[in-house]
Design a protein around this motif. Sequence first.
Motif: not given
Lengths: 200, 630
Positions: B284-293
Amino acid sequence: MKTFKVVISGVGGQGTLLASRLLAESAIKAGLQVKIGETYGMAQRGGPVMGHIQIGGEASNPQIRKAEADVLLGFEPSEAVRRGVTYLKDGGLALVNTRVTAPVEVISGMVSYPDLGRLMGLLGGVTDRVVAFDATGVAEEAGDPITTNIVMLGALTESGVLPFGEETVLGAVKDSLRPQFLELNLRAFELGKRAYVEAA
Amino acid sequence: MSHPVALDKPGERVVLMGNEAIARGAIEGGITLASGYPGTPSSEIGNTFARVAKATGIHFEWSANEKVALEVAFGASMVGQRAICSMKHVGVNVALDILNPITLRGVKGGLVLVSTDDPSQHSSRTEQDNRWLGRHNDVPILEPSSPQEAKDLTKYALGLSERVKLPVMVRTVTRLSHMRSDVELGEIERLSREPAFDWDGFSYRVAGFDKLFRRHNERHGKIDAVQEINESSPFNALKLDGGEKIGVIGAGFAYTYVKDALEYLGVEDRVTWLKLATVHPIPERLVTRLLKSVDTVLIAEEVDPFIELHVKALAKDVNPGIKILGRMNGTLPREGELSHEIIDKAVAELTGVEVKAETRVELEETKNGLLFDRMLTMCAGCPHRSTLYALKKAVQAVKGDLMNVVVNGDIGCYGLAHAPPMEFEDTYFCMGASIGVSQGMQRFGVDTIAWIGDGTFFHAGIPALQNAVHNKSPIKIVVADNQAVAMTGFQTNPQMGRTATGERVEPIMIEDIARASGVKHVEVVDSYDLEATEEAFKRMLSHDGVAMVIARRECAMIAVRNMRPERPPIYYVDQDACVGCKMCLSSYGCPALMWNEDEKKASIDTTLCMGCTSCAQVCPVGAIHRRGEE
């Protein structure tokens, strides 16, 4: 190098899978990357088979986009047209076995096999480089119709379009086939080369 | 010549099919046991193990069915061995009953379950996304994107399984399982573990019932640990420096369409992307980095919106305003496999570039108007065709009309009975269902025939048969016994008298099982003897209890293979005797038969004919002969 793209089409049981495997082994021998995508689900039961081969280049998916294949290796006329019209690039080389394999629809009388002249005319709408001959007949002359795939491979090699030479292909054939069938297959390969020269 | 999968040459580049690469990965990962049940597109995994088992010192078996296969592999795990078990997507439905307790109890030796899914149903009667089944049971799932990665992830999965004590699923799709490419071989781990049952881990007697029984909470702890591991998995890749606020996620093999589309359309520098191999649990943290950018994200995955659904849930917390495109909002089709066309178009729309227009629309239309579909059919000389021909004649004679029975078929080549020209099959569902569903119909007086193959009978037909006897359901069963598991490429079944690795064993005969199960009327006939087969079917149909006819004749493909280098005897149609009635073509329809429209006569294609004699028996005027025996 630019990716070299081949579409192989035929009917289950014609040995198209071996033909694409031999091309892949040749590419490896030549130090090239290779990717093959095949669909053959239940094709042994007379269904259509298609292989996409990409030699060299960086594509990660083996599927060839429409109208981008450098070569169509058609093991049966209707299957050659089915895939050639979709995948062969404008002016690409179409090598076609003219021996018809009738589908069950034709055998049981539901439809008739389309006129060969009209069929091949459709390929003519894509390219003028159509080389057609009875590869199964040539394989019978070599000693067994099962060697149709090696006849086609011989013809393709003779065409000179492959990004590697005849010695490489023959090396792959010798490494991959059972020794007891080698002589038969080498004969088929030679006859395939000759058939290309005669038909081209 | 040794198989490349068995080569002990790390660094060597060889051409491997995705499925072969999985087998190689398992061998590199130090397995000592592999099991499976054949089914397209998984079969080549087991075929490969069968070929290299002796050279690599592992045990391989084709098990009776997928559930048994997974149980065998789990047993090996409990004694400390690494094991792998492979099957097609629907096979996991069968194995699910044991998968659930395995995940609750945990594993000792690394245990990998390979599920080969079949998007667009190239050779399956259903499309299903097995990532749900993995998630349903807290099974970590890895999805490779290339044969190289299929090998590397399988090896990694064995170690991961052992580390977190959960079985791990490696999920492929048809396009990857059947794709070939150059693969670099790695080191083969030789673990040489002494087999020893893990008493503390699995024994009620030693560890105690209380410790082993309620473990759902412990399982959750394990899956959370995997999620943490997945956050930094080297098999995922995130490229954050896309120039614009556009993102794409590609899971497993679907990533290849994404990567190629970005290059093809020349938009690599504009798009942020994530390649995801650890699809469950999602990092989830890895995916979050994409989602936030990004402001918009496209999600490409095979079959269901599995990642997409999770990303939607995650986005609610980390970037609620983000636009999520994929299979749920109609950007991508709701079902079926992806393609260059689909992903090129979606990425083009996302980035505002043009895709090349179709130039051959008219030509394609003309072609489609001219060409037939080329329907699947049974091979030249297929014994099932002869069996069906005799069965139809018997049903016509005893029941008065072919529509007076419901023919419940099953899974295998003989399932093509529904297709022309035989067209004598009404249903088929899943392995062994022919015998089961027939009983529910027969109970209400609807006459049925259960039409099942030899391999399928062993997989799931036996309990259904015993149910019929026990519950007095007088069904009629035809076993289409071609002494082969033909559809999937000639694996073994218990009647064949040899194992997957060629060891001679006592064959278990279907007629013995049937008789031991209390079936009073059992006959075995030769499919190529049309008259005798028809008579046997008539007796079966007239019997008032459970009755079975086993129509036995070796698969024509094996028969032809065994004849080589000899060619089959040559059969021909006497052109003077042929009256052009087309009976051989329209009611029998072997692919070796041809029709000459000018002469109005039938003939035989000697390159296909394998000399089964059936058409000579079908011809009403005796015009078909063997050369030299006129």
